[in-house]
Design a protein around this motif. Structure first.
Motif, PDB file in Angstrom:
ATOM      1  N   GLY A  75       0.796  -1.217   0.000  1.00 10.14           N
ATOM      2  CA  GLY A  75       0.000   0.000   0.000  1.00 10.14           C
ATOM      3  C   GLY A  75       0.828   1.266   0.000  1.00 10.14           C
ATOM      4  O   GLY A  75       0.261   2.364   0.060  1.00 10.14           O
ATOM      5  N   ALA A 173     -16.282   0.611  -0.016  1.00  8.52           N
ATOM      6  CA  ALA A 173     -15.114   1.473   0.170  1.00  8.52           C
ATOM      7  C   ALA A 173     -15.367   2.571   1.196  1.00  8.52           C
ATOM      8  O   ALA A 173     -14.436   2.991   1.895  1.00  8.52           O
ATOM      9  CB  ALA A 173     -14.697   2.090  -1.166  1.00  8.52           C
ATOM     10  N   ARG A 177     -14.991   0.645   6.070  1.00  8.94           N
ATOM     11  CA  ARG A 177     -13.610   0.897   6.489  1.00  8.94           C
ATOM     12  C   ARG A 177     -13.296   0.255   7.834  1.00  8.94           C
ATOM     13  O   ARG A 177     -12.159  -0.178   8.067  1.00  8.94           O
ATOM     14  CB  ARG A 177     -13.339   2.399   6.544  1.00  8.94           C
ATOM     15  CG  ARG A 177     -13.255   3.051   5.171  1.00  8.94           C
ATOM     16  CD  ARG A 177     -12.869   4.502   5.265  1.00  8.94           C
ATOM     17  NE  ARG A 177     -12.687   5.089   3.946  1.00  8.94           N
ATOM     18  CZ  ARG A 177     -11.550   5.067   3.252  1.00  8.94           C
ATOM     19  NH1 ARG A 177     -10.493   4.471   3.775  1.00  8.94           N
ATOM     20  NH2 ARG A 177     -11.470   5.619   2.073  1.00  8.94           N
ATOM     21  N   VAL A 185      -9.390   0.328   1.449  1.00 10.87           N
ATOM     22  CA  VAL A 185      -8.357   1.208   0.880  1.00 10.87           C
ATOM     23  C   VAL A 185      -8.082   0.852  -0.576  1.00 10.87           C
ATOM     24  O   VAL A 185      -7.979   1.733  -1.438  1.00 10.87           O
ATOM     25  CB  VAL A 185      -7.072   1.119   1.727  1.00 10.87           C
ATOM     26  CG1 VAL A 185      -5.936   1.866   1.051  1.00 10.87           C
ATOM     27  CG2 VAL A 185      -7.311   1.688   3.122  1.00 10.87           C
ATOM     28  N   GLU A 186      -7.971  -0.439  -0.871  1.00 14.96           N
ATOM     29  CA  GLU A 186      -7.718  -0.865  -2.250  1.00 14.96           C
ATOM     30  C   GLU A 186      -8.890  -0.505  -3.162  1.00 14.96           C
ATOM     31  O   GLU A 186      -8.693  -0.062  -4.295  1.00 14.96           O
ATOM     32  CB  GLU A 186      -7.461  -2.368  -2.295  1.00 14.96           C
ATOM     33  CG  GLU A 186      -6.200  -2.803  -1.581  1.00 14.96           C
ATOM     34  CD  GLU A 186      -4.951  -2.228  -2.195  1.00 14.96           C
ATOM     35  OE1 GLU A 186      -4.954  -1.984  -3.420  1.00 14.96           O
ATOM     36  OE2 GLU A 186      -3.965  -2.023  -1.469  1.00 14.96           O
ATOM     37  N   GLN A 188     -10.992   1.965  -2.688  1.00 14.82           N
ATOM     38  CA  GLN A 188     -11.030   3.417  -2.836  1.00 14.82           C
ATOM     39  C   GLN A 188     -10.036   3.886  -3.897  1.00 14.82           C
ATOM     40  O   GLN A 188     -10.368   4.727  -4.747  1.00 14.82           O
ATOM     41  CB  GLN A 188     -10.717   4.075  -1.483  1.00 14.82           C
ATOM     42  CG  GLN A 188     -10.826   5.589  -1.476  1.00 14.82           C
ATOM     43  CD  GLN A 188     -12.251   6.064  -1.667  1.00 14.82           C
ATOM     44  OE1 GLN A 188     -13.188   5.412  -1.221  1.00 14.82           O
ATOM     45  NE2 GLN A 188     -12.424   7.202  -2.313  1.00 14.82           N
ATOM     46  N   GLN A 189      -8.845   3.342  -3.888  1.00 15.86           N
ATOM     47  CA  GLN A 189      -7.858   3.724  -4.894  1.00 15.86           C
ATOM     48  C   GLN A 189      -8.268   3.255  -6.284  1.00 15.86           C
ATOM     49  O   GLN A 189      -8.049   3.959  -7.276  1.00 15.86           O
ATOM     50  CB  GLN A 189      -6.494   3.155  -4.511  1.00 15.86           C
ATOM     51  CG  GLN A 189      -5.920   3.731  -3.222  1.00 15.86           C
ATOM     52  CD  GLN A 189      -4.565   3.161  -2.881  1.00 15.86           C
ATOM     53  OE1 GLN A 189      -4.041   2.304  -3.592  1.00 15.86           O
ATOM     54  NE2 GLN A 189      -3.986   3.613  -1.785  1.00 15.86           N
TER      55      GLN A 189
END
Length: 295
Positions: A75, A173, A177, A185-186, A188-189
């Motif tokens: 990350g 996302a 959390r 997190v993955e 969201q990116q």
């Protein structure tokens, strides 16, 4: 030990030259940015970013492609985070080398050769950050595999209320959390790249190939088929959930069997001597007393 003083001096000059080159390049970049923006940026916050954008930083990050992939799996995709690892990768060997040189100069004698100690310090200092990075990436992959099993029932619920794949992933996302910290997190990116205009199915494939987690790859494959066909996801998600539960059960059984073997070793090592003393102690005492009387 004159050669050791010369080595320490050359090392100091090398570090000083690298720092001078970096700060000269950084000062020129800051002046250009100040003239363009009109305001001075915070020096402390931009230090790591400047290291990654410098020529030395770019060369350092391009030395090992495996390290770059491990950083992405962990990350650490920002320039500041990559710069932090690069400083640990190249700063720790120099620090350990300096400490070994100081130790040799103070001690003045020893069983091992100073050259062996110096090469050992360089090797340990260079390999230690990489080993820590590998373990951290594996731990994050295991956590991500565990979170996929928890995310499948949530996806089924979201699909049952009529949401699309992208809408369901956005809900996970944002709202997931606390339950799914790594997966959120993955996602969201990945969704940020989708918002930039990239295709959702392509990003699902890219994320699965990047993380290299079997459970995540299977889940994203089903989501990709759902995004393409638009139906038939409930049975696939249900069968995948059952398969993941069976796989986790097998892993737990293997862990329990290994723990039983380890506990048997502990029992033999600690319980057997005490048991031997309790059971065989009186017999040995009687034998010793009988031999004493005979003597």
């Amino acid at each position: 030990m004159n050669w050791l003083y010369v080595c320490a001096l050359l090392q100091t000059l090398l570090v000083a030259g690298l720092l001078q080159h970096f700060f000269t390049e950084r000062s020129a970049r800051r002046q250009v940015a100040k003239r363009l923006a009109g305001t001075a940026a915070s020096e402390k916050r931009r230090l790591l970013a400047d290291i990654s954008r410098s020529k030395l930083g770019q060369k350092g990050l391009k030395l090992d492609s495996e390290t770059k992939q491990l950083l992405e799996q962990l990350g650490w995709r920002k320039n500041k985070q990559k710069s932090l690892f690069m400083l640990a990768q190249f700063g720790l060997p120099l620090l350990l080398l300096f400490l070994v040189q100081l130790y040799v100069l103070v001690r003045e004698s020893g069983t091992l050769s100073p050259w062996i100690l110096m090469f050992f310090a360089l090797g340990v200092g260079y390999l230690l950050p990489k080993r820590v990075l590998v373990k951290s990436a594996k731990a994050r992959q295991q956590q991500l595999a565990t979170e996929v099993g928890s995310a499948l029932p949530m996806l089924r619920i979201l699909f049952e209320v009529g949401m699309t794949v992208e809408q369901a992933l956005r809900i996970l996302a944002v709202e997931g959390r606390q339950i799914l910290p790594v997966l959120a997190v993955e996602l969201q990116q990945m969704l940020q790249r989708v918002d930039a205009g990239l295709d959702l199915r392509t990003e699902l494939q890219r994320t699965a190939q990047l993380m290299q987690v079997e459970e995540l790859s299977d889940c994203f494959m089903v989501l990709e088929q759902l995004a393409q066909q638009g139906s038939g996801a409930m049975s696939s998600l249900l069968s995948m959930k059952k398969r993941l539960d069976e796989r986790r059960l097998v892993q737990l059984q293997e862990a329990i069997s290994k723990m039983s073997a380890k506990m048997s070793i502990v029992m033999v090592a600690f319980l057997f001597p005490a048991l031997l003393i309790v059971l065989a102690g009186p017999g040995f005492i009687a034998i010793i007393q009988a031999l004493g009387e005979i003597g």
